[in-house]
Enzyme design. Structure first.
Site, PDB file in Angstrom:
ATOM      1  N   SER A 356     -22.957  18.177 -23.962  1.00  0.00           N
ATOM      2  CA  SER A 356     -23.030  18.325 -25.276  1.00  0.00           C
ATOM      3  C   SER A 356     -22.157  17.503 -26.219  1.00  0.00           C
ATOM      4  O   SER A 356     -21.356  16.901 -26.114  1.00  0.00           O
ATOM      5  CB  SER A 356     -22.208  20.019 -25.253  1.00  0.00           C
ATOM      6  OG  SER A 356     -21.314  19.597 -26.632  1.00  0.00           O
ATOM      7  N   ARG A 357     -23.081  16.629 -26.962  1.00  0.00           N
ATOM      8  CA  ARG A 357     -22.930  15.612 -27.738  1.00  0.00           C
ATOM      9  C   ARG A 357     -22.022  15.091 -28.618  1.00  0.00           C
ATOM     10  O   ARG A 357     -21.198  14.626 -29.390  1.00  0.00           O
ATOM     11  CB  ARG A 357     -23.838  14.679 -28.312  1.00  0.00           C
ATOM     12  CG  ARG A 357     -24.613  14.461 -27.059  1.00  0.00           C
ATOM     13  CD  ARG A 357     -25.743  13.177 -27.386  1.00  0.00           C
ATOM     14  NE  ARG A 357     -26.648  13.384 -26.562  1.00  0.00           N
ATOM     15  CZ  ARG A 357     -27.374  13.772 -26.201  1.00  0.00           C
ATOM     16  NH1 ARG A 357     -27.831  14.092 -26.818  1.00  0.00           N
ATOM     17  NH2 ARG A 357     -28.307  13.628 -25.239  1.00  0.00           N
ATOM     18  N   VAL A 358     -21.381  16.978 -29.579  1.00  0.00           N
ATOM     19  CA  VAL A 358     -20.920  16.794 -31.025  1.00  0.00           C
ATOM     20  C   VAL A 358     -19.932  18.182 -30.828  1.00  0.00           C
ATOM     21  O   VAL A 358     -18.651  17.888 -31.322  1.00  0.00           O
ATOM     22  CB  VAL A 358     -21.238  17.123 -32.280  1.00  0.00           C
ATOM     23  CG1 VAL A 358     -21.989  15.551 -32.805  1.00  0.00           C
ATOM     24  CG2 VAL A 358     -22.406  18.777 -31.725  1.00  0.00           C
TER      25      VAL A 358
END
Ligand code: ATP
Ligand code: MG
Length: 493
Positions: A356-358
């Site tokens: 999950s990048r953000v």
């Protein structure tokens, strides 16, 4: 500027008799029409029998359109009229709790929905300046996701996996977990069996989640045209609420079937097929949909639209065309694996391939602190598991390390419809990662953990309220959790 606004406001859609077309070809839900000189892409046109269609292809002398209903009542030579109106969907507060089709028509037999506004199904995504960074979590209630792959409001997190790996279950659990959290949930069913959608509605109802949810259904038996516009229609409904400052969660289940519906339409319209026979613009199809997710800035009301698109893979192949496209458009993915699923590890989240990048920025401090070493521990466990697979005489340290990993995996198992609150997640993580359960039989780890949580509820409920309210884990509370857990475990010896 105000003149433009006024003109738009006062403008009434009319079937213009001045521009009238003739059906040249008809079949498979697609009509080729001549004579509509000035028709726009995406405009709704009406056949003389009242049926509607959407213009999808514009050629020099003809246009191709997709018909929303059955096409058997339309024949070559029929007249067609322009409406000047782009496809849209009626929206209002009254749509909450309802099941509608891709055109916004109710299909739950509960009567009409009075419209407050008419939202176009396609509209430009909010601009960068209208957005704020993702900063609040949307809690799934699923320990493995909230702890390691936290999702933020306004984020797009893909749920990807083979068929029957629990993809829908993850999404629906997330919806159920939004109870009393002031989030409006929209579930868009694309190309599924009607019975699955009915079952899903039943489940949401049973868990009190229909009160804040909307289902947009374009089932497998509906024309490709409706399956194609369903996610855009769902997003239009979502935008209606987001623009009024609400937080909205939308699930597209699933975009693989959506791409197939679009491929069908494109092939029937005679467009040249590209990779895997999909038309060249299939990437744009999904990017313009997912770009509409946003966390709006405070000046714009501060609403948000979080998207959980679902993609089905074949034999775990994430490098196929549609999966790679959507992976590159989203802010991360939860990868569900058949092997884990069949081994009973459910939800079958593959920790190595999920990301999950953000969402990290949105995770609550409490969970973030409690889960800090979890990913690393699991990665080490996986490596060691492979490494020691074939060896029989393991030293004591290795054995305990393996047991620790197995215990963690047990704790990440979670039944459907049993969301974990933030405090339960924090307690579980603190107890597990401080290796307090090493002497408990692996099979009983989950049970012991339940016991510890109940014990804390009974003896020191202030710990629970402290975590839930402050969303923080101060050292003192962490120590108290450890002490109480030890107490409980010693008592049981
Ligand atoms: P499809 O590809 O058919 O859409 P899917 O990947 O969406 O499948 P689900 O329908 O969510 O998978 O789940 C498949 C089956 O596994 C269902 O019967 C569901 O009840 C069960 N299941 C899913 N998650 C869990 C879980 N955490 N614990 C126990 N059973 C589960
Ligand atoms: Mg499913």
């Amino acid at each position: 500027m105000s003149l433009v606004k006024e003109t738009v406001k006062n403008w009434q859609p009319i079937a213009s008799s001045r521009e009238e077309g003739i059906v040249e070809e008809i079949g498979d839900g697609i009509a080729i029409i001549s004579g509509l000189q000035h028709v726009n892409y995406g405009e709704i046109i009406i056949f003389e029998n009242g049926q509607k269609a959407l213009v999808q292809d514009i050629q020099k002398d003809t246009v191709g359109c997709m018909i929303f209903g059955k096409d058997d009542a339309i024949v070559e030579g029929d007249k067609v009229f322009r409406t000047g109106k782009t496809a849209g969907i009626p929206v209002s507060d009254a749509i909450i709790g309802r099941v509608v089709d891709a055109l916004g028509e109710p299909i739950d037999g509960k009567g009409d929905i009075t419209a407050e506004a008419y939202y176009p199904i396609e509209r430009p995504a909010p601009e960068i300046l209208d957005r704020a960074p993702v900063y609040r979590p949307i809690e799934t209630g699923i320990l493995s996701i909230d702890s390691m792959f936290p999702i933020g409001r306004g984020q797009r997190e893909l749920i990807i996996g083979d068929r029957q790996t629990g993809k829908t279950a993850v999404a629906i659990d997330t919806v159920v977990n939004q109870k009393d959290k002031n989030v409006i949930c929209i579930y868009v069913a694309i190309g599924q069996k009607s019975s699955s959608v009915a079952q899903l509605q039943e489940n949401l109802k049973k868990h009190g989640a229909m009160d804040y949810s909307i289902i947009v259904a374009a089932t497998a038996s509906e024309p490709a045209a409706k399956q194609y516009i369903a996610p855009y229609a769902g997003t239009a409904i979502a935008e209606f609420f987001m623009n009024r400052g609400k937080d909205v969660l939308i699930i597209y289940d699933d975009l693989s079937k959506h791409a197939i519906a679009y491929r069908t339409i494109s092939l029937l319209l005679g467009r040249s097929p590209g990779r895997e026979a999909y038309p060249g613009d299939v990437f744009y199809l999904h990017s313009r949909l997912l770009e509409r997710s946003a966390q709006l800035s405070n000046e714009n009301g501060g609403g948000s639209l979080t998207a959980l698109p679902i993609v089905e893979t074949q034999a775990g192949d994430v490098s196929a065309y549609i999966p790679t496209n959507i992976i590159s458009i989203t802010d991360g993915q939860i990868f569900l694996e058949s092997e884990l699923f069949f081994a009973g590890q459910r939800p079958a989240v593959n920790v190595g391939l999920s990301v999950s990048r953000v969402g990290g920025a949105a995770q609550t401090k409490a969970v973030k602190k409690a889960a800090s070493t979890l990913r690393l521990e699991l990665a080490q466990y996986r490596e060691m598991e492979i490494f020691t697979q074939f060896s029989s005489d393991l030293d004591e340290t290795t054995k305990r390390q393996l047991k620790f990993g197995q215990g963690l995996m047990q704790l990440l198992k979670q039944d459907q419809f049993s969301p974990m609150s933030q405090s339960e997640q924090v307690i579980t993580l603190v107890v597990a990662l401080n290796r307090l359960l090493l002497d408990v039989d692996t099979k009983e780890v989950k049970q012991s953990m339940e016991g510890i949580i109940n014990y804390i509820h009974m003896h020191e409920p202030s710990i629970i309220t402290e975590i839930e309210e402050k969303k923080q884990l101060i050292d003192h509370v962490k120590e108290r959790i450890i002490i109480l857990a030890k107490e409980y475990l010693n008592d049981r010896k």
